[in-house]
Design a protein around this motif. Structure first.
Motif: not given
Length: 77
Positions: A16-21, A34, A36, A42, A59-61
């Protein structure tokens, strides 16, 4: 991920990939800002991870992704 598999008896069925970088600075470093990730970002990253590990990447969320992940876990057990 390989370390996780080596340290436990668990089966990893998905990532599961966290949507923020973080934003990159003009000199290539990272700012403390940060944002989205876009769906294209993604998809690019998910394709790389999927190719490497041969498991789905969600994708998380994202509601559809979370529903698919939930169903995948239910089906696994």
């Amino acid at each position: 991920m390989y370390a996780l598999m080596g340290l436990t008896d668990a089966t990893i069925v998905a990532l599961v990939m966290y949507p923020l970088t973080y934003s990159k600075d003009w000199d290539g470093g990272y700012k403390n800002t940060k944002y989205k990730i876009s769906y294209d970002e993604y998809r690019e990253r998910a394709d790389i991870l999927h190719e490497e590990f041969q498991i789905p990447v969600f994708l998380l969320g994202d509601e559809q992704h979370m529903d698919a992940l939930s169903q995948m876990i239910i089906d696994f057990f």
